[in-house]
Each structure stands twice: as C-alpha cells, then as structure tokens.
Design an enzyme around this catalytic site. Structure first.
Site, PDB file in Angstrom:
ATOM      1  N   ASN A 143       0.809  -1.221   0.000  1.00 38.67           N
ATOM      2  CA  ASN A 143       0.000   0.000   0.000  1.00 38.67           C
ATOM      3  C   ASN A 143       0.842   1.270   0.000  1.00 38.67           C
ATOM      4  O   ASN A 143       0.382   2.302  -0.482  1.00 38.67           O
ATOM      5  CB  ASN A 143      -0.911  -0.012   1.240  1.00 38.67           C
ATOM      6  CG  ASN A 143      -1.513   1.346   1.513  1.00 38.67           C
ATOM      7  OD1 ASN A 143      -2.421   1.791   0.807  1.00 38.67           O
ATOM      8  ND2 ASN A 143      -0.990   2.034   2.528  1.00 38.67           N
ATOM      9  N   LYS A 150       1.833  17.182  -4.224  1.00 43.30           N
ATOM     10  CA  LYS A 150       0.637  18.008  -4.371  1.00 43.30           C
ATOM     11  C   LYS A 150       0.687  18.753  -5.711  1.00 43.30           C
ATOM     12  O   LYS A 150       1.763  18.988  -6.264  1.00 43.30           O
ATOM     13  CB  LYS A 150       0.547  19.026  -3.233  1.00 43.30           C
ATOM     14  CG  LYS A 150       0.526  18.408  -1.839  1.00 43.30           C
ATOM     15  CD  LYS A 150      -0.769  17.698  -1.561  1.00 43.30           C
ATOM     16  CE  LYS A 150      -0.827  17.209  -0.109  1.00 43.30           C
ATOM     17  NZ  LYS A 150      -1.944  16.313   0.131  1.00 43.30           N
ATOM     18  N   GLN A 182      10.306  15.374  -9.079  1.00 46.12           N
ATOM     19  CA  GLN A 182       9.066  14.704  -8.670  1.00 46.12           C
ATOM     20  C   GLN A 182       8.996  13.286  -9.258  1.00 46.12           C
ATOM     21  O   GLN A 182       8.599  12.338  -8.572  1.00 46.12           O
ATOM     22  CB  GLN A 182       7.853  15.518  -9.117  1.00 46.12           C
ATOM     23  CG  GLN A 182       7.702  16.859  -8.427  1.00 46.12           C
ATOM     24  CD  GLN A 182       6.413  17.561  -8.813  1.00 46.12           C
ATOM     25  OE1 GLN A 182       5.381  16.914  -9.020  1.00 46.12           O
ATOM     26  NE2 GLN A 182       6.445  18.882  -8.914  1.00 46.12           N
ATOM     27  N   TYR A 205       2.974  10.672 -10.766  1.00 54.42           N
ATOM     28  CA  TYR A 205       2.217   9.685  -9.987  1.00 54.42           C
ATOM     29  C   TYR A 205       1.531   8.680 -10.906  1.00 54.42           C
ATOM     30  O   TYR A 205       1.628   7.468 -10.701  1.00 54.42           O
ATOM     31  CB  TYR A 205       1.178  10.415  -9.122  1.00 54.42           C
ATOM     32  CG  TYR A 205       0.298   9.493  -8.314  1.00 54.42           C
ATOM     33  CD1 TYR A 205       0.767   8.908  -7.135  1.00 54.42           C
ATOM     34  CD2 TYR A 205      -1.007   9.205  -8.719  1.00 54.42           C
ATOM     35  CE1 TYR A 205      -0.043   8.064  -6.386  1.00 54.42           C
ATOM     36  CE2 TYR A 205      -1.821   8.366  -7.977  1.00 54.42           C
ATOM     37  CZ  TYR A 205      -1.332   7.802  -6.815  1.00 54.42           C
ATOM     38  OH  TYR A 205      -2.137   6.954  -6.079  1.00 54.42           O
ATOM     39  N   LYS A 258       2.099   4.553 -11.290  1.00 57.81           N
ATOM     40  CA  LYS A 258       1.017   3.595 -11.064  1.00 57.81           C
ATOM     41  C   LYS A 258       0.749   2.730 -12.307  1.00 57.81           C
ATOM     42  O   LYS A 258       0.274   1.601 -12.181  1.00 57.81           O
ATOM     43  CB  LYS A 258      -0.249   4.325 -10.608  1.00 57.81           C
ATOM     44  CG  LYS A 258      -0.126   4.910  -9.197  1.00 57.81           C
ATOM     45  CD  LYS A 258       0.197   3.849  -8.135  1.00 57.81           C
ATOM     46  CE  LYS A 258       0.100   4.391  -6.730  1.00 57.81           C
ATOM     47  NZ  LYS A 258       0.367   3.381  -5.678  1.00 57.81           N
ATOM     48  N   VAL A 307      -9.887   8.652  -2.315  1.00 61.96           N
ATOM     49  CA  VAL A 307     -10.090   8.466  -0.878  1.00 61.96           C
ATOM     50  C   VAL A 307      -9.597   9.689  -0.104  1.00 61.96           C
ATOM     51  O   VAL A 307      -8.527  10.238  -0.397  1.00 61.96           O
ATOM     52  CB  VAL A 307      -9.352   7.200  -0.397  1.00 61.96           C
ATOM     53  CG1 VAL A 307      -9.523   7.006   1.112  1.00 61.96           C
ATOM     54  CG2 VAL A 307      -9.876   5.971  -1.145  1.00 61.96           C
ATOM     55  N   THR A 313      -7.604  11.223   2.164  1.00 63.31           N
ATOM     56  CA  THR A 313      -6.366  10.987   2.903  1.00 63.31           C
ATOM     57  C   THR A 313      -5.521  12.258   2.826  1.00 63.31           C
ATOM     58  O   THR A 313      -5.862  13.205   2.118  1.00 63.31           O
ATOM     59  CB  THR A 313      -5.559   9.831   2.281  1.00 63.31           C
ATOM     60  OG1 THR A 313      -5.210  10.191   0.930  1.00 63.31           O
ATOM     61  CG2 THR A 313      -6.348   8.528   2.271  1.00 63.31           C
TER      62      THR A 313
END
Length: 277
Positions: free
Chosen positions: A90, A96, A106, A194, A198, A231, A233
């Site tokens: 996980n 951001k 990044q 990001y 993924k 989600v 978070t």
C-alpha cells in the site's frame, strides 16, 4: 502448522491503516503486521487498533525505499512464521498539485517509492509466499487514465502480455530520464509522475501474476493490482469521495479471496470489479 501472517505496508494512517482494520474485522486468522517507516507513528497506530479490539496487530518498522529493510522483514517472517500468507503493498506517495519541485525531481522521487519500493518489497517477500497466499499491489485508477495519455507505441508495450519485468523496469527508468531532461511529452509520456508510477505498479502486477502461474501453478496464489478509489487521505485531500474505510474494501476483498478461488489474478480491480487494461 505455522501461524498465518499478513503484511501491510505504509499502514500507520489513511488507506493502509483502514486496510489493517478491515483485515481484522474480516476475521483474518493470524497476525497482521502494520508496517511504517516512522516507528513512533506506527506504534501509536497499533495502540489505537488494540484499543478497538484488533489485538492481532503488530508493528514492524519498514522503509520500502531501503532494500535492506525489506530483506530484514523477510528474515523476521521466515524465523517467526516460516512464510507469508498475505502481502498488501500500500505504501506510496504523490506530490501536491502546487508542489514547487522540478518535474524531473518529482518523477524520480515518486518512482523510487511507488514503483521501485514496491518492487523491492516483492523481491524480498514473494519467494516466501505460502500456498494460497494473496498479494495486493495498491495502484490507482489514474494508472488507466495515464495509460490513455501515452503514445500508441508505449500503450502497446504496457499492454503486451509477454512484457518482461526487466523491460518494464527499463521503461520506468526511461520516463524518469525523459522527465529530468524535460522532453517526456515529446517521447510520448503523460505529464504525471504519480500516474506513470502507477502504470508501472499495474503492469508489474500483471507480470508477477504471470510468473507465479508459470513457476508455482499448483500453489493457488492470487496476485492483483487494485484501485481503492478517490479516498480522503493526506495525499488526496478532504474533497475526495470515499472514506479510508471505503477505500480499503477492495484491497481487503482481494486479500481475503477464499482458498480454491482461481480469479481474479493479474488484474486491475476497482470496486471489486475487474477493469479492462
């Protein structure tokens, strides 16, 4: 018979913590290792779970970006449990939208955690999976939308059912190099660090599942990638549509697939439903 054991990475808060709680509530028989880089935060999370009745949760310090840390965990699991029954990868990060770091930085930092960190944990722990083990790599729906923004040539490579792990690793490295050079868009990559990491996690899961089927066909091990959804978070922010508990539902479902189940395996699963890749 050795006691069963589950490992959840990046689990001191957010989706990871909700996954640990979800495994406990789903009746996982055995110990659940809540792992995190920060020992103080991890111990506090475990104390909170114990107060809620999740007495089978144990803290273990793990930094997924440190290969030695994953190997230490492997040794611990072998000595205390003789193997591993559930692995939920996980741990992950995202910059951001307002981040001021150069895109190349990044890309490198996000790749190191989300892709390489996950891979290093798998290198250490997949060899000690017991028969009927379950592995869940937490990916994202962003992997699918980012794939759509890749060039047709890159899309074909990422959808290739015979892609080797070494080839995937080269592709992830090429993205970081292109991002650092400032020409990732010209080379057909999407403009998201990001999302690209993924893509790597989703495709890695497809490769790992294929290899497990080829090398351990009789062991009934199931390995999948999943999308928890958007989600609420620290990473996604307060406007997201799902609670951490709702985000944990699909990872927990995949981790608790019953013995004898044949599928899903090597899939991207969102809201307990297999997604087309």
């Amino acid at each position: 018979m050795s006691k069963r054991v589950a490992v959840v990475t990046g689990a001191n808060k957010g989706i990871g913590l909700a996954i640990v709680k979800g495994l406990c509530k789903a009746g996982f028989k055995g110990d659940i290792l809540l792992t995190a880089r920060n020992e103080k935060l991890g111990q506090e999370a475990v104390a909170g779970l114990h107060s809620e009745g999740c007495k089978n949760v144990i803290f273990y310090q793990l930094d997924i970006c440190d290969q030695g840390s994953s190997l230490k965990l492997k040794k611990f699991l072998e000595e205390k449990y003789g193997g591993l029954d559930v692995l939920i990868n996980n741990a992950g990060i995202a910059f951001k939208q307002a981040a001021t770091e150069p895109f190349g930085e990044q890309a490198e930092v996000t790749m190191r955690t989300n892709f390489w960190g996950t891979l290093w944990v798998c290198y250490a722990l997949l060899p000690i999976l017991r028969p009927n083990a379950r592995v869940v790599n937490v990916s994202s729906f962003v992997s699918k939308s980012s794939l759509a923004k890749c060039s047709p040539a890159l899309q074909a490579q990422f959808r290739n059912k015979d892609l080797a792990e070494e080839e995937l690793c080269l592709l992830m490295g090429q993205f970081v190099q292109a991002a650092q050079a400032g020409d990732h868009l010209a080379q057909g990559w999407p403009d998201t660090a990001y999302g690209t990491t993924k893509i790597g996690v989703t495709v890695l899961s497809r490769i790992q599942a294929r290899v497990l089927t080829e090398t351990r066909p009789a062991d009934g091990i199931l390995l999948n990638a999943c999308c928890p959804g958007w989600v609420r978070t620290d990473m996604a922010g307060p406007k997201a549509t799902k609670s951490p508990e709702e985000g944990a539902e699909t990872p927990v479902y995949l981790a608790m697939l019953p013995e004898g189940a044949k599928e899903p395996h090597g899939q991207l699963v969102w809201d307990k439903t297999v997604q087309e890749w």
